[in-house]
Design a protein around this motif. Structure first.
Motif, PDB file in Angstrom:
ATOM      1  N   THR A  42     -57.362   7.185  54.382  1.00  0.00           N
ATOM      2  CA  THR A  42     -57.222   8.614  55.603  1.00  0.00           C
ATOM      3  C   THR A  42     -56.060   8.249  55.843  1.00  0.00           C
ATOM      4  O   THR A  42     -55.011   6.602  56.290  1.00  0.00           O
ATOM      5  CB  THR A  42     -58.034   9.184  56.443  1.00  0.00           C
ATOM      6  N   LYS A  43     -55.515   8.876  56.684  1.00  0.00           N
ATOM      7  CA  LYS A  43     -54.220   8.537  57.831  1.00  0.00           C
ATOM      8  C   LYS A  43     -54.261   7.571  58.628  1.00  0.00           C
ATOM      9  O   LYS A  43     -53.550   6.540  58.852  1.00  0.00           O
ATOM     10  CB  LYS A  43     -53.568   9.416  58.784  1.00  0.00           C
ATOM     11  N   ALA A  44     -56.119   7.455  59.342  1.00  0.00           N
ATOM     12  CA  ALA A  44     -56.050   5.698  59.704  1.00  0.00           C
ATOM     13  C   ALA A  44     -55.794   5.096  59.868  1.00  0.00           C
ATOM     14  O   ALA A  44     -55.478   4.162  60.386  1.00  0.00           O
ATOM     15  CB  ALA A  44     -57.599   6.462  60.091  1.00  0.00           C
ATOM     16  N   LEU A  45     -55.629   4.467  58.568  1.00  0.00           N
ATOM     17  CA  LEU A  45     -54.927   3.168  57.484  1.00  0.00           C
ATOM     18  C   LEU A  45     -53.194   3.324  58.036  1.00  0.00           C
ATOM     19  O   LEU A  45     -53.572   1.853  58.275  1.00  0.00           O
ATOM     20  CB  LEU A  45     -55.596   3.312  56.220  1.00  0.00           C
ATOM     21  N   ASP A  46     -53.201   4.803  58.126  1.00  0.00           N
ATOM     22  CA  ASP A  46     -51.078   4.299  58.770  1.00  0.00           C
ATOM     23  C   ASP A  46     -51.105   3.150  59.891  1.00  0.00           C
ATOM     24  O   ASP A  46     -50.024   3.078  60.142  1.00  0.00           O
ATOM     25  CB  ASP A  46     -51.079   5.591  58.886  1.00  0.00           C
ATOM     26  N   ALA A  47     -52.297   3.666  60.300  1.00  0.00           N
ATOM     27  CA  ALA A  47     -51.538   3.206  62.288  1.00  0.00           C
ATOM     28  C   ALA A  47     -51.261   1.263  62.017  1.00  0.00           C
ATOM     29  O   ALA A  47     -51.002   0.524  62.944  1.00  0.00           O
ATOM     30  CB  ALA A  47     -53.266   2.820  62.776  1.00  0.00           C
ATOM     31  N   PHE A  48     -52.262   0.534  60.680  1.00  0.00           N
ATOM     32  CA  PHE A  48     -51.268  -0.857  61.115  1.00  0.00           C
ATOM     33  C   PHE A  48     -49.878  -1.455  59.847  1.00  0.00           C
ATOM     34  O   PHE A  48     -49.429  -2.086  59.977  1.00  0.00           O
ATOM     35  CB  PHE A  48     -52.723  -1.700  59.530  1.00  0.00           C
ATOM     36  N   LEU A  49     -49.119  -0.120  59.971  1.00  0.00           N
ATOM     37  CA  LEU A  49     -47.903  -0.539  58.952  1.00  0.00           C
ATOM     38  C   LEU A  49     -47.093   0.241  60.477  1.00  0.00           C
ATOM     39  O   LEU A  49     -45.656  -0.410  60.281  1.00  0.00           O
ATOM     40  CB  LEU A  49     -47.586   1.245  58.401  1.00  0.00           C
ATOM     41  N   ILE A  50     -47.667   0.096  61.928  1.00  0.00           N
ATOM     42  CA  ILE A  50     -46.700   0.419  63.419  1.00  0.00           C
ATOM     43  C   ILE A  50     -46.563  -1.534  63.591  1.00  0.00           C
ATOM     44  O   ILE A  50     -46.891  -2.157  63.114  1.00  0.00           O
ATOM     45  CB  ILE A  50     -47.165   0.661  64.239  1.00  0.00           C
ATOM     46  N   LYS A  51     -44.799  -1.095  63.528  1.00  0.00           N
ATOM     47  CA  LYS A  51     -44.097  -2.450  63.213  1.00  0.00           C
ATOM     48  C   LYS A  51     -44.665  -3.192  65.145  1.00  0.00           C
ATOM     49  O   LYS A  51     -45.180  -2.544  66.289  1.00  0.00           O
ATOM     50  CB  LYS A  51     -43.470  -2.804  63.550  1.00  0.00           C
TER      51      LYS A  51
END
Length: 340
Positions: A331-340
């Motif tokens: 889900t989009k939630a996992l995209d949070a780990f792409l934040i620098k």
């Protein structure tokens, strides 16, 4: 004589560079101990485009650089509450290494789940007197660490016990007997360091926003001279009584992280976090906020954030706090780990 301005600039660079390097190296992790069972039962993982893909690759492409693995002494073969043997743990750690990921090992010191509600000692250790129990723990820890070393794995972190707010290996390691608990912890510490001196040892307590809980526990650890390197915290807003919305507890988490560093001089790490799979945006926002709090810890002592079983889709596990959808995709939630 060196120009004073030049000396000042050098000093400034010396101070800032380690903090910059540390920030770039913050652990963005996932405990994926269910993965072997998921694969064995035929679960198929899809990437964002709907293409079948190795779960490790999907995680890496979403910023995950660290894998946490629980290990149980003599586990059952139950799909959801078994496996996680020494052999499976080593095999998973080797996969993580092939994907260029760091490894954390989580010793539950049980045959199944260990958490604040249950800390049952392994069946094979039942009936042993305390000196024998200390040897059991030391020998088992040494055995697993040696197997990892033989497999070419040097864990960056090793956790002794899981969510040990009330202790571990009951009754001898209960917090009602802190002297015994500290001795068990120190036996584990000795075993880890003897095999892998560079591995940092973590002690782990739940309710990471609860400063009083942490002060009481780690004050006792200090009094009884328990040895460790890192304070590990769980943070699950969903399970917090009265305030499940993360916005009501996130600042308390940040203050507790900072207090642990100031009070005990240790590094800190969120070793478990999770949010509702039905509130994807909220979980994403929570993960971003948690990472900000960890990165803001003074002196670069905030080591990272690890999501517990993000790939453990509800359709397979019936667990509602994953970061995986019914379509088999993250889900989009996992995209949070792409934040620098």
């Amino acid at each position: 004589m060196t120009n004073p301005l030049f000396r000042s600039l050098i000093s400034l660079v010396t101070i800032l560079f380690p903090l910059t390097a540390h920030t770039q190296d913050v652990a963005k992790g996932a405990d994926i101990s269910w993965l072997p069972q998921m694969e064995a039962t035929g679960y198929i993982f899809y990437n964002d485009k709907g293409v079948p893909q190795d779960c490790f690759q999907i995680l890496k492409e979403h910023g995950i650089n660290t894998i946490r693995l629980r290990t149980w002494v003599n586990p059952s073969t139950d799909k959801a509450s078994g496996h996680c043997s020494k052999e499976e743990t080593v095999a998973m750690a080797r996969r993580a290494k092939k994907w260029g990921m760091r490894v954390m090992i989580d010793f539950h010191y049980s045959d199944s789940w260990a958490d604040p509600a249950q800390q049952k000692k392994p069946a094979a250790w039942e009936g042993h007197d305390f000196p024998h129990l200390l040897n059991d723990l030391h020998a088992y820890t040494t055995d697993v660490m040696t197997a990892l070393k033989t497999g070419g794995i040097t864990p960056e972190w090793v956790q002794l016990g899981n969510e040990t707010a009330s202790g571990m290996i009951y009754p001898e390691g209960s917090t009602s007997n802190w002297s015994g608990l500290a001795q068990l912890i120190n036996k584990g510490y000795e075993a880890v360091k003897a095999v892998s001196p560079t591995s940092k040892v973590i002690l782990h307590v739940d309710q990471g926003n609860n400063n009083a809980r942490f002060r009481a526990w780690f004050d006792s650890a200090r009094v009884h001279q328990a040895r460790y390197d890192v304070i590990g915290l769980s943070y699950y807003p969903y399970w917090l009584k009265g305030n499940p919305d993360y916005t009501l507890s996130i600042d308390d988490l940040g203050r507790n992280l900072n207090d642990m560093v100031t009070r005990y001089g240790k590094e800190v790490m969120i070793v478990e976090v999770g949010g509702e799979d039905t509130r994807v945006q909220n979980t994403y926002d929570m993960l971003v906020a948690v990472q900000k709090k960890v990165k803001a810890v003074p002196l670069g002592k905030g080591l990272g954030v690890i999501y517990w079983e993000p790939q453990g889709a509800r359709s397979w596990s019936e667990y509602g706090l994953s970061a995986w959808g019914a379509d088999g995709r993250p889900t989009k939630a996992l995209d949070a780990f792409l934040i620098k």
